[in-house]
Design a protein around this motif. Structure first.
Motif, PDB file in Angstrom:
ATOM      1  N   ILE A  92     -25.760 -15.937 -38.225  1.00  0.00           N
ATOM      2  CA  ILE A  92     -25.366 -17.186 -38.574  1.00  0.00           C
ATOM      3  C   ILE A  92     -25.088 -17.800 -40.065  1.00  0.00           C
ATOM      4  O   ILE A  92     -23.997 -18.188 -40.243  1.00  0.00           O
ATOM      5  CB  ILE A  92     -26.687 -18.327 -38.136  1.00  0.00           C
ATOM      6  CG1 ILE A  92     -27.007 -18.102 -36.581  1.00  0.00           C
ATOM      7  CG2 ILE A  92     -26.245 -19.741 -38.508  1.00  0.00           C
ATOM      8  CD1 ILE A  92     -28.231 -18.661 -36.389  1.00  0.00           C
ATOM      9  N   VAL A  93     -25.789 -17.206 -40.968  1.00  0.00           N
ATOM     10  CA  VAL A  93     -25.856 -17.529 -42.249  1.00  0.00           C
ATOM     11  C   VAL A  93     -24.141 -16.713 -42.839  1.00  0.00           C
ATOM     12  O   VAL A  93     -23.931 -15.969 -42.714  1.00  0.00           O
ATOM     13  CB  VAL A  93     -26.948 -17.012 -43.420  1.00  0.00           C
ATOM     14  CG1 VAL A  93     -28.138 -17.838 -42.704  1.00  0.00           C
ATOM     15  CG2 VAL A  93     -26.896 -15.728 -43.106  1.00  0.00           C
ATOM     16  N   LYS A  94     -23.742 -17.651 -44.175  1.00  0.00           N
ATOM     17  CA  LYS A  94     -22.570 -17.097 -44.871  1.00  0.00           C
ATOM     18  C   LYS A  94     -22.763 -17.047 -46.234  1.00  0.00           C
ATOM     19  O   LYS A  94     -22.125 -16.181 -47.189  1.00  0.00           O
ATOM     20  CB  LYS A  94     -21.465 -17.901 -44.555  1.00  0.00           C
ATOM     21  CG  LYS A  94     -20.999 -18.067 -43.145  1.00  0.00           C
ATOM     22  CD  LYS A  94     -19.728 -19.151 -42.698  1.00  0.00           C
ATOM     23  CE  LYS A  94     -19.336 -19.100 -41.425  1.00  0.00           C
ATOM     24  NZ  LYS A  94     -18.276 -20.123 -41.166  1.00  0.00           N
ATOM     25  N   SER A  95     -23.998 -17.452 -46.679  1.00  0.00           N
ATOM     26  CA  SER A  95     -24.212 -17.300 -48.273  1.00  0.00           C
ATOM     27  C   SER A  95     -24.563 -15.687 -48.422  1.00  0.00           C
ATOM     28  O   SER A  95     -25.442 -15.166 -47.830  1.00  0.00           O
ATOM     29  CB  SER A  95     -25.562 -18.178 -48.570  1.00  0.00           C
ATOM     30  OG  SER A  95     -26.129 -17.874 -49.667  1.00  0.00           O
ATOM     31  N   LYS A  96     -23.977 -15.356 -49.547  1.00  0.00           N
ATOM     32  CA  LYS A  96     -24.043 -13.972 -50.014  1.00  0.00           C
ATOM     33  C   LYS A  96     -25.478 -13.629 -50.497  1.00  0.00           C
ATOM     34  O   LYS A  96     -26.208 -12.655 -50.023  1.00  0.00           O
ATOM     35  CB  LYS A  96     -22.865 -13.536 -51.120  1.00  0.00           C
ATOM     36  CG  LYS A  96     -21.774 -13.592 -50.687  1.00  0.00           C
ATOM     37  CD  LYS A  96     -20.663 -13.330 -52.061  1.00  0.00           C
ATOM     38  CE  LYS A  96     -20.739 -11.907 -52.173  1.00  0.00           C
ATOM     39  NZ  LYS A  96     -19.761 -11.620 -53.404  1.00  0.00           N
ATOM     40  N   GLY A  97     -26.048 -14.609 -51.220  1.00  0.00           N
ATOM     41  CA  GLY A  97     -27.536 -14.368 -51.436  1.00  0.00           C
ATOM     42  C   GLY A  97     -28.321 -14.305 -50.261  1.00  0.00           C
ATOM     43  O   GLY A  97     -29.558 -13.494 -50.283  1.00  0.00           O
ATOM     44  N   LEU A  98     -28.229 -15.126 -49.509  1.00  0.00           N
ATOM     45  CA  LEU A  98     -29.311 -15.087 -48.100  1.00  0.00           C
ATOM     46  C   LEU A  98     -28.903 -13.779 -47.342  1.00  0.00           C
ATOM     47  O   LEU A  98     -29.663 -13.327 -46.826  1.00  0.00           O
ATOM     48  CB  LEU A  98     -28.940 -16.292 -47.178  1.00  0.00           C
ATOM     49  CG  LEU A  98     -29.834 -17.336 -47.592  1.00  0.00           C
ATOM     50  CD1 LEU A  98     -29.146 -18.545 -46.500  1.00  0.00           C
ATOM     51  CD2 LEU A  98     -31.050 -17.265 -47.534  1.00  0.00           C
ATOM     52  N   ILE A  99     -27.585 -13.259 -47.225  1.00  0.00           N
ATOM     53  CA  ILE A  99     -27.267 -12.212 -46.785  1.00  0.00           C
ATOM     54  C   ILE A  99     -27.978 -10.915 -47.249  1.00  0.00           C
ATOM     55  O   ILE A  99     -28.577 -10.165 -46.534  1.00  0.00           O
ATOM     56  CB  ILE A  99     -25.652 -11.838 -46.631  1.00  0.00           C
ATOM     57  CG1 ILE A  99     -25.075 -13.136 -45.514  1.00  0.00           C
ATOM     58  CG2 ILE A  99     -25.399 -10.468 -46.258  1.00  0.00           C
ATOM     59  CD1 ILE A  99     -23.546 -12.811 -45.702  1.00  0.00           C
ATOM     60  N   VAL A 100     -27.920 -10.872 -48.429  1.00  0.00           N
ATOM     61  CA  VAL A 100     -28.790  -9.785 -49.150  1.00  0.00           C
ATOM     62  C   VAL A 100     -30.283  -9.839 -48.995  1.00  0.00           C
ATOM     63  O   VAL A 100     -30.760  -8.816 -48.445  1.00  0.00           O
ATOM     64  CB  VAL A 100     -28.571  -9.918 -50.525  1.00  0.00           C
ATOM     65  CG1 VAL A 100     -29.472  -8.885 -51.542  1.00  0.00           C
ATOM     66  CG2 VAL A 100     -27.224  -9.613 -51.147  1.00  0.00           C
ATOM     67  N   ILE A 101     -30.971 -10.974 -49.018  1.00  0.00           N
ATOM     68  CA  ILE A 101     -32.114 -10.983 -48.977  1.00  0.00           C
ATOM     69  C   ILE A 101     -32.611 -10.738 -47.142  1.00  0.00           C
ATOM     70  O   ILE A 101     -33.487  -9.984 -46.737  1.00  0.00           O
ATOM     71  CB  ILE A 101     -32.915 -12.604 -49.075  1.00  0.00           C
ATOM     72  CG1 ILE A 101     -32.729 -12.636 -50.600  1.00  0.00           C
ATOM     73  CG2 ILE A 101     -34.421 -12.678 -48.621  1.00  0.00           C
ATOM     74  CD1 ILE A 101     -32.994 -14.223 -50.915  1.00  0.00           C
ATOM     75  N   LEU A 102     -31.962 -11.092 -46.422  1.00  0.00           N
ATOM     76  CA  LEU A 102     -32.093 -10.865 -44.888  1.00  0.00           C
ATOM     77  C   LEU A 102     -31.871  -9.378 -44.381  1.00  0.00           C
ATOM     78  O   LEU A 102     -32.642  -8.924 -43.880  1.00  0.00           O
ATOM     79  CB  LEU A 102     -31.149 -11.829 -44.045  1.00  0.00           C
ATOM     80  CG  LEU A 102     -31.535 -13.425 -44.124  1.00  0.00           C
ATOM     81  CD1 LEU A 102     -30.510 -14.208 -43.591  1.00  0.00           C
ATOM     82  CD2 LEU A 102     -32.930 -13.585 -43.393  1.00  0.00           C
ATOM     83  N   PHE A 103     -30.751  -8.990 -45.144  1.00  0.00           N
ATOM     84  CA  PHE A 103     -30.538  -7.660 -44.760  1.00  0.00           C
ATOM     85  C   PHE A 103     -31.540  -6.658 -45.277  1.00  0.00           C
ATOM     86  O   PHE A 103     -31.960  -5.744 -44.587  1.00  0.00           O
ATOM     87  CB  PHE A 103     -29.086  -7.222 -45.214  1.00  0.00           C
ATOM     88  CG  PHE A 103     -28.598  -5.804 -44.636  1.00  0.00           C
ATOM     89  CD1 PHE A 103     -27.940  -5.721 -43.209  1.00  0.00           C
ATOM     90  CD2 PHE A 103     -28.824  -4.702 -45.478  1.00  0.00           C
ATOM     91  CE1 PHE A 103     -27.652  -4.240 -42.879  1.00  0.00           C
ATOM     92  CE2 PHE A 103     -28.325  -3.287 -44.865  1.00  0.00           C
ATOM     93  CZ  PHE A 103     -27.790  -3.258 -43.330  1.00  0.00           C
ATOM     94  N   GLY A 104     -31.908  -7.148 -46.515  1.00  0.00           N
ATOM     95  CA  GLY A 104     -33.226  -6.294 -47.050  1.00  0.00           C
ATOM     96  C   GLY A 104     -34.528  -6.429 -46.366  1.00  0.00           C
ATOM     97  O   GLY A 104     -35.050  -5.324 -46.491  1.00  0.00           O
ATOM     98  N   THR A 105     -34.938  -7.291 -45.809  1.00  0.00           N
ATOM     99  CA  THR A 105     -35.806  -7.427 -44.764  1.00  0.00           C
ATOM    100  C   THR A 105     -35.598  -6.542 -43.824  1.00  0.00           C
ATOM    101  O   THR A 105     -36.818  -5.902 -43.319  1.00  0.00           O
ATOM    102  CB  THR A 105     -35.838  -9.085 -44.298  1.00  0.00           C
ATOM    103  OG1 THR A 105     -36.238  -9.836 -45.541  1.00  0.00           O
ATOM    104  CG2 THR A 105     -37.448  -9.095 -43.468  1.00  0.00           C
TER     105      THR A 105
END
Length: 394
Positions: A92-105
Motif C-alpha cells: 500500500i505505502v509509497k513513501s520511501k522512508g516507510l518502505i525502508v523501515i517496513l522491508f527492514g522489519t
C-alpha cells in the motif's frame, strides 16, 4: 512423538523458511533499486538491517534459552504477526522512508527465525526424534531455487510489488506448518541444575568456538558481497533481473545433492574438516567470480556453491551442536547464524562503497583476500579445538 511425521513437518518448515529467505534476502538489491535507491544507499540500508539482526539474534536466542515457557515455536508465531502486517503495508505505502523501515522489519524477522529453526533439531533429538537435517536443508535449497526462478521471471513484468506479495503468501503457509508441530521440551542436562549464561559469558566460555565464528564471519562477508550485489555484477556483464533469477536458481539447485547426502558425508569427513573445506570452497568461488567475463561464466561459477555455502549451511549447525553445551544451544545457533547477518553488514557497507568508488572488478579482487582470511582463521580454530581432550568428534 511420531518420527516420520515430525521429519516431514520439519522438512516442510525448512522449505518454506528458505522460500521466505529468498524473497527478502535474495531480492533485496532488486527491491531497493526498484524503489529508487542507489548502490551505496542500498549497501547502507542492508547493513543497518543486518546490524539490527546481528544484535537481536543472540539476544533472542539467549532469552529463549533462559525463559522456560518461551519455546522456539511460540517465538516464531509471535514474530509472524508483525511480518504479515508489514507485507500488507508494503503493498500500500509509497513513501520511501516507510518502505525502508517496513522491508527492514521483514528482513530482520527472517534472520531471527534461522537460529530458532536450527535449534529445534537438537530439541527434538533430545526427545528421541532423529531429524535428518541434510534432507530438510536440501529441501530448503530446492524451494529457494524454485522461488528465485519464479520471482526472477515475474519481477520484470510485475515490478517490486511481487516481493511483499510473495512474502505474505509464504509466511501464512510457514505459520500454518509451525502450528501443527509438537513442541519439544527445553534442552536441559539430566539431573543437573541448569546454569544459563548471558551473551558475554557465552563468548568467554567458548573461546575456540568464538574463533570459528570469526572465520564464518569472513566467509559470509564474501558470501554477501556477492549475494547482495549479484544483480550489479550481472548488469556489469550486460545481464538483467531474469539472469539474476537463473543464477540464483543454479546456485540453489547445486546445493541440493550435498545437503541431501550430508549425513553420509559427515560419516566420512569430520565436521571440523568440513568447516575448513567450506573455507577452501569460498576461496575458489571468489577467484572464479573475479575471472568471469560473461553471464555464462557467472552461471558456471554458481556451481562453486557445492563446496562453499552448501557445506557451511549444514556443517555450521552440527559444529555448533558438538562444541556448545546442550543448555546453550539456541544461543550458540543464534551466534552462528548471526555471522550471516554480520557478514551482510560488512558486505553491504564495503560492497556498496567499493562499487560506487572503484567498480565491480576491484570489489571482486578484494573478495579474494576476504575469503583467504576466513580460510586461515578456520584452520587455526580447528587446530586449537583438537588440542582439547574432549574434541575427538570435531
Amino acid at each position: 512423538m511420531g518420527y516420520r511425521r515430525i521429519n516431514i513437518q520439519y522438512t516442510a518448515l525448512q522449505g518454506l523458511f528458505w522460500m521466505l529467505f529468498c524473497v527478502t534476502g535474495g531480492f533485496i538489491s532488486f527491491y531497493l533499486q526498484g524503489n529508487g535507491f542507489g548502490n551505496s544507499l542500498i549497501g547502507i540500508i542492508t547493513a543497518v538491517f543486518c546490524l539490527v539482526a546481528f544484535i537481536l539474534q543472540p539476544m533472542v536466542g539467549n532469552i529463549c534459552d533462559r525463559v522456560d515457557k518461551l519455546t522456539w515455536k511460540k517465538l516464531i508465531i509471535i514474530l509472524g504477526v508483525p511480518y504479515i502486517i508489514t507485507c500488507i503495508l508494503l503493498l500500500i505505502v509509497k513513501s520511501k522512508g516507510l518502505i525502508v523501515i517496513l522491508f527492514g522489519t521483514m528482513y530482520v524477522i527472517t534472520f531471527i527465525y534461522l537460529p530458532l529453526i536450527n535449534s529445534a533439531v537438537f530439541a527434538y533429538e533430545k526427545e528421541g526424534v532423529k531429524i535428518n537435517f541434510g534432507i530438510a536443508r536440501g529441501t530448503g535449497s530446492t524451494m529457494y531455487a524454485l522461488v528465485a526462478l519464479i520471482i526472477g521471471s515475474m519481477a520484470r513484468k510485475s515490478g517490486t510489488k511481487i516481493i511483499p506479495l510473495s512474502g505474505l503468501i509464504i509466511i501464512v503457509l510457514f505459520l500454518g506448518i509451525i502450528s501443527t508441530m509438537p513442541v519439544a521440551d527445553k534442552i536441559k542436562p539430566e539431573k543437573k541444575e541448569v546454569k544459563h549464561m548471558n551473551v558475554l559469558s557465552f563468548i568467554r566460555n567458548y573461546p575456540y568456538f568464538s574463533i570459528m565464528l570469526l572465520a564464518v564471519l569472513f566467509m559470509f562477508f564474501s558470501h554477501n558481497i556477492i549475494g547482495t550485489y549479484l544483480l550489479q555484477i550481472i548488469q556489469s556483464l550486460g545481464g538483467n533481473s531474469s539472469n539474476l533469477g537463473r543464477a540464483m536458481f543454479i546456485q540453489a539447485v547445486v546445493e541440493i545433492p550435498v545437503l541431501f547426502t550430508f549425513s553420509f558425508i559427515m560419516g566420512k569427513i569430520k565436521v571440523g574438516n568440513l568447516m575448513v573445506l567450506a573455507g577452501i570452497g569460498y576461496f575458489i568461488r571468489a577467484i572464479l567470480y573475479f575471472v568471469s567475463a560473461d553471464i555464462g561464466m557467472i552461471y558456471i561459477t554458481q556451481f562453486s556453491q557445492i563446496f562453499s555455502f552448501a557445506i557451511i549451511a549444514a556443517a555450521s549447525v552440527y559444529f555448533t551442536g558438538m562444541v556448545v553445551n546442550e543448555q546453550d544451544q539456541t544461543t550458540g545457533q543464534a551466534f552462528m547464524s548471526g555471522m550471516m547477518s554480520a557478514g551482510t553488514v560488512l558486505g553491504s557497507f564495503f560492497g556498496g562503497a567499493m562499487l560506487d568508488c572503484y567498480g565491480v572488478r576491484t570489489l571482486l579482487k578484494a573478495n579474494i583476500f576476504i575469503t583467504l582470511a576466513g580460510l586461515i582463521i578456520a584452520i587455526c580454530s580447528i587446530v586449537m579445538i583438537r588440542g582439547r581432550k574432549n574434541s575427538e568428534g570435531v
